[in-house]
Motif scaffolding. Structure first.
Motif, PDB file in Angstrom:
ATOM      1  N   LYS A  43      -9.306 -59.415 -85.545  1.00  0.00           N
ATOM      2  CA  LYS A  43      -9.274 -60.701 -86.231  1.00  0.00           C
ATOM      3  C   LYS A  43     -10.351 -61.580 -85.612  1.00  0.00           C
ATOM      4  CE  LYS A  43      -6.164 -62.642 -88.230  1.00  0.00           C
ATOM      5  NZ  LYS A  43      -5.578 -63.050 -89.474  1.00  0.00           N
ATOM      6  N   ILE A  44     -11.132 -62.204 -86.457  1.00  0.00           N
ATOM      7  CA  ILE A  44     -12.103 -63.198 -86.036  1.00  0.00           C
ATOM      8  C   ILE A  44     -11.708 -64.464 -86.784  1.00  0.00           C
ATOM      9  CG2 ILE A  44     -14.528 -63.861 -85.946  1.00  0.00           C
ATOM     10  CD1 ILE A  44     -15.226 -60.856 -86.091  1.00  0.00           C
ATOM     11  N   GLY A  45     -11.006 -65.340 -86.090  1.00  0.00           N
ATOM     12  CA  GLY A  45     -10.411 -66.491 -86.759  1.00  0.00           C
ATOM     13  C   GLY A  45      -9.364 -65.987 -87.734  1.00  0.00           C
ATOM     14  N   ASN A  46      -9.499 -66.342 -89.004  1.00  0.00           N
ATOM     15  CA  ASN A  46      -8.585 -65.855 -90.033  1.00  0.00           C
ATOM     16  C   ASN A  46      -9.095 -64.618 -90.747  1.00  0.00           C
ATOM     17  OD1 ASN A  46      -6.660 -67.868 -89.665  1.00  0.00           O
ATOM     18  ND2 ASN A  46      -7.765 -69.291 -90.994  1.00  0.00           N
ATOM     19  N   LEU A  47     -10.222 -64.101 -90.305  1.00  0.00           N
ATOM     20  CA  LEU A  47     -10.857 -62.978 -90.985  1.00  0.00           C
ATOM     21  C   LEU A  47     -10.497 -61.650 -90.331  1.00  0.00           C
ATOM     22  CD1 LEU A  47     -14.399 -64.559 -91.286  1.00  0.00           C
ATOM     23  CD2 LEU A  47     -12.586 -64.580 -93.003  1.00  0.00           C
ATOM     24  N   ARG A  48     -10.268 -60.628 -91.134  1.00  0.00           N
ATOM     25  CA  ARG A  48     -10.008 -59.276 -90.641  1.00  0.00           C
ATOM     26  C   ARG A  48     -11.307 -58.500 -90.780  1.00  0.00           C
ATOM     27  NH1 ARG A  48      -6.541 -57.158 -87.392  1.00  0.00           N
ATOM     28  NH2 ARG A  48      -4.989 -58.531 -88.304  1.00  0.00           N
ATOM     29  N   ARG A  49     -11.764 -57.910 -89.695  1.00  0.00           N
ATOM     30  CA  ARG A  49     -13.001 -57.131 -89.710  1.00  0.00           C
ATOM     31  C   ARG A  49     -12.773 -55.766 -89.058  1.00  0.00           C
ATOM     32  NH1 ARG A  49     -13.928 -60.198 -93.099  1.00  0.00           N
ATOM     33  NH2 ARG A  49     -15.589 -61.737 -93.203  1.00  0.00           N
ATOM     34  N   ILE A  50     -13.517 -54.779 -89.544  1.00  0.00           N
ATOM     35  CA  ILE A  50     -13.393 -53.408 -89.051  1.00  0.00           C
ATOM     36  C   ILE A  50     -14.733 -53.001 -88.449  1.00  0.00           C
ATOM     37  CG2 ILE A  50     -12.968 -51.018 -89.722  1.00  0.00           C
ATOM     38  CD1 ILE A  50     -11.724 -53.647 -92.028  1.00  0.00           C
ATOM     39  N   PRO A  51     -14.711 -52.538 -87.189  1.00  0.00           N
ATOM     40  CA  PRO A  51     -15.963 -52.078 -86.588  1.00  0.00           C
ATOM     41  C   PRO A  51     -16.529 -50.882 -87.359  1.00  0.00           C
ATOM     42  CG  PRO A  51     -14.250 -52.337 -84.922  1.00  0.00           C
ATOM     43  CD  PRO A  51     -13.590 -52.470 -86.259  1.00  0.00           C
ATOM     44  N   VAL A  52     -17.828 -50.849 -87.531  1.00  0.00           N
ATOM     45  CA  VAL A  52     -18.492 -49.744 -88.228  1.00  0.00           C
ATOM     46  C   VAL A  52     -18.099 -48.420 -87.580  1.00  0.00           C
ATOM     47  CG1 VAL A  52     -20.736 -48.718 -88.734  1.00  0.00           C
ATOM     48  CG2 VAL A  52     -20.401 -51.175 -89.027  1.00  0.00           C
ATOM     49  N   ASP A  53     -18.073 -48.373 -86.260  1.00  0.00           N
ATOM     50  CA  ASP A  53     -17.731 -47.141 -85.552  1.00  0.00           C
ATOM     51  C   ASP A  53     -16.318 -46.677 -85.865  1.00  0.00           C
ATOM     52  OD1 ASP A  53     -20.230 -47.019 -84.404  1.00  0.00           O
ATOM     53  OD2 ASP A  53     -19.594 -47.914 -82.503  1.00  0.00           O
ATOM     54  N   ALA A  54     -15.404 -47.609 -86.122  1.00  0.00           N
ATOM     55  CA  ALA A  54     -14.023 -47.240 -86.442  1.00  0.00           C
ATOM     56  C   ALA A  54     -13.955 -46.492 -87.774  1.00  0.00           C
ATOM     57  CB  ALA A  54     -13.135 -48.476 -86.492  1.00  0.00           C
ATOM     58  N   VAL A  55     -14.800 -46.868 -88.715  1.00  0.00           N
ATOM     59  CA  VAL A  55     -14.839 -46.181 -90.011  1.00  0.00           C
ATOM     60  C   VAL A  55     -15.380 -44.771 -89.822  1.00  0.00           C
ATOM     61  CG1 VAL A  55     -15.761 -46.231 -92.369  1.00  0.00           C
ATOM     62  CG2 VAL A  55     -15.148 -48.368 -91.213  1.00  0.00           C
ATOM     63  N   ARG A  56     -16.427 -44.636 -89.032  1.00  0.00           N
ATOM     64  CA  ARG A  56     -16.998 -43.309 -88.762  1.00  0.00           C
ATOM     65  C   ARG A  56     -15.995 -42.414 -88.034  1.00  0.00           C
ATOM     66  NH1 ARG A  56     -22.121 -46.334 -87.251  1.00  0.00           N
ATOM     67  NH2 ARG A  56     -23.359 -46.222 -89.131  1.00  0.00           N
ATOM     68  N   GLU A  57     -15.297 -42.988 -87.052  1.00  0.00           N
ATOM     69  CA  GLU A  57     -14.293 -42.214 -86.304  1.00  0.00           C
ATOM     70  C   GLU A  57     -13.165 -41.752 -87.221  1.00  0.00           C
ATOM     71  OE1 GLU A  57     -13.126 -44.818 -83.137  1.00  0.00           O
ATOM     72  OE2 GLU A  57     -15.095 -44.717 -82.194  1.00  0.00           O
ATOM     73  N   TYR A  58     -12.732 -42.616 -88.117  1.00  0.00           N
ATOM     74  CA  TYR A  58     -11.679 -42.246 -89.060  1.00  0.00           C
ATOM     75  C   TYR A  58     -12.148 -41.098 -89.955  1.00  0.00           C
ATOM     76  CZ  TYR A  58      -8.487 -42.494 -93.000  1.00  0.00           C
ATOM     77  OH  TYR A  58      -7.592 -42.171 -93.989  1.00  0.00           O
ATOM     78  N   ALA A  59     -13.354 -41.191 -90.473  1.00  0.00           N
ATOM     79  CA  ALA A  59     -13.892 -40.129 -91.332  1.00  0.00           C
ATOM     80  C   ALA A  59     -14.000 -38.811 -90.564  1.00  0.00           C
ATOM     81  CB  ALA A  59     -15.257 -40.539 -91.885  1.00  0.00           C
ATOM     82  N   THR A  60     -14.430 -38.884 -89.311  1.00  0.00           N
ATOM     83  CA  THR A  60     -14.541 -37.680 -88.484  1.00  0.00           C
ATOM     84  C   THR A  60     -13.173 -37.042 -88.271  1.00  0.00           C
ATOM     85  OG1 THR A  60     -16.503 -38.538 -87.366  1.00  0.00           O
ATOM     86  CG2 THR A  60     -15.284 -36.809 -86.222  1.00  0.00           C
ATOM     87  N   ARG A  61     -12.148 -37.873 -88.007  1.00  0.00           N
ATOM     88  CA  ARG A  61     -10.789 -37.345 -87.838  1.00  0.00           C
ATOM     89  C   ARG A  61     -10.301 -36.662 -89.104  1.00  0.00           C
ATOM     90  NH1 ARG A  61      -9.759 -42.240 -85.532  1.00  0.00           N
ATOM     91  NH2 ARG A  61      -8.373 -42.880 -87.213  1.00  0.00           N
ATOM     92  N   LEU A  62     -10.590 -37.248 -90.262  1.00  0.00           N
ATOM     93  CA  LEU A  62     -10.176 -36.634 -91.520  1.00  0.00           C
ATOM     94  C   LEU A  62     -10.799 -35.260 -91.706  1.00  0.00           C
ATOM     95  CD1 LEU A  62     -10.289 -39.559 -94.121  1.00  0.00           C
ATOM     96  CD2 LEU A  62      -8.282 -38.491 -93.094  1.00  0.00           C
ATOM     97  N   VAL A  63     -12.078 -35.149 -91.400  1.00  0.00           N
ATOM     98  CA  VAL A  63     -12.786 -33.866 -91.528  1.00  0.00           C
ATOM     99  C   VAL A  63     -12.167 -32.849 -90.558  1.00  0.00           C
ATOM    100  CG1 VAL A  63     -14.986 -32.687 -91.193  1.00  0.00           C
ATOM    101  CG2 VAL A  63     -14.906 -34.887 -92.391  1.00  0.00           C
ATOM    102  N   GLN A  64     -11.910 -33.252 -89.324  1.00  0.00           N
ATOM    103  CA  GLN A  64     -11.317 -32.347 -88.344  1.00  0.00           C
ATOM    104  C   GLN A  64      -9.945 -31.871 -88.786  1.00  0.00           C
ATOM    105  OE1 GLN A  64     -11.509 -34.698 -84.772  1.00  0.00           O
ATOM    106  NE2 GLN A  64     -13.574 -33.992 -84.256  1.00  0.00           N
TER     107      GLN A  64
END
Length: 70
Positions: A43-64
């Motif tokens: 959370k950055i103030g009232n905003l929800r943000r996702i680190p770019v690396d977190a998206v890549r890590e999630y995709a890698t886990r799905l492939v594995q």
């Protein structure tokens, strides 16, 4: 006067909508993944943000997981 573009700034965080678009899923599914702690977000103030690396890590886990299931 012509304005020259400066160096491109590397994105560190993405919005929920940008993550949904990148993964080709809906925003509701992204929020579900966040709630299940499958994708890291901050959370950055009232905003929800996702680190770019977190998206890549999630995709890698799905492939594995897919490879392990085969």
């Amino acid at each position: 006067m012509t304005r020259q573009a400066g160096p491109a700034i590397e994105r560190v965080f993405l919005t929920v909508e940008e993550v949904a678009e990148a993964l080709q899923i809906g925003r509701t599914r992204v929020f579900t993944l966040i709630a299940a702690r499958e994708i890291t977000s901050v959370k950055i103030g009232n905003l929800r943000r996702i680190p770019v690396d977190a998206v890549r890590e999630y995709a890698t886990r799905l492939v594995q997981l897919e490879r392990e299931a085969s």
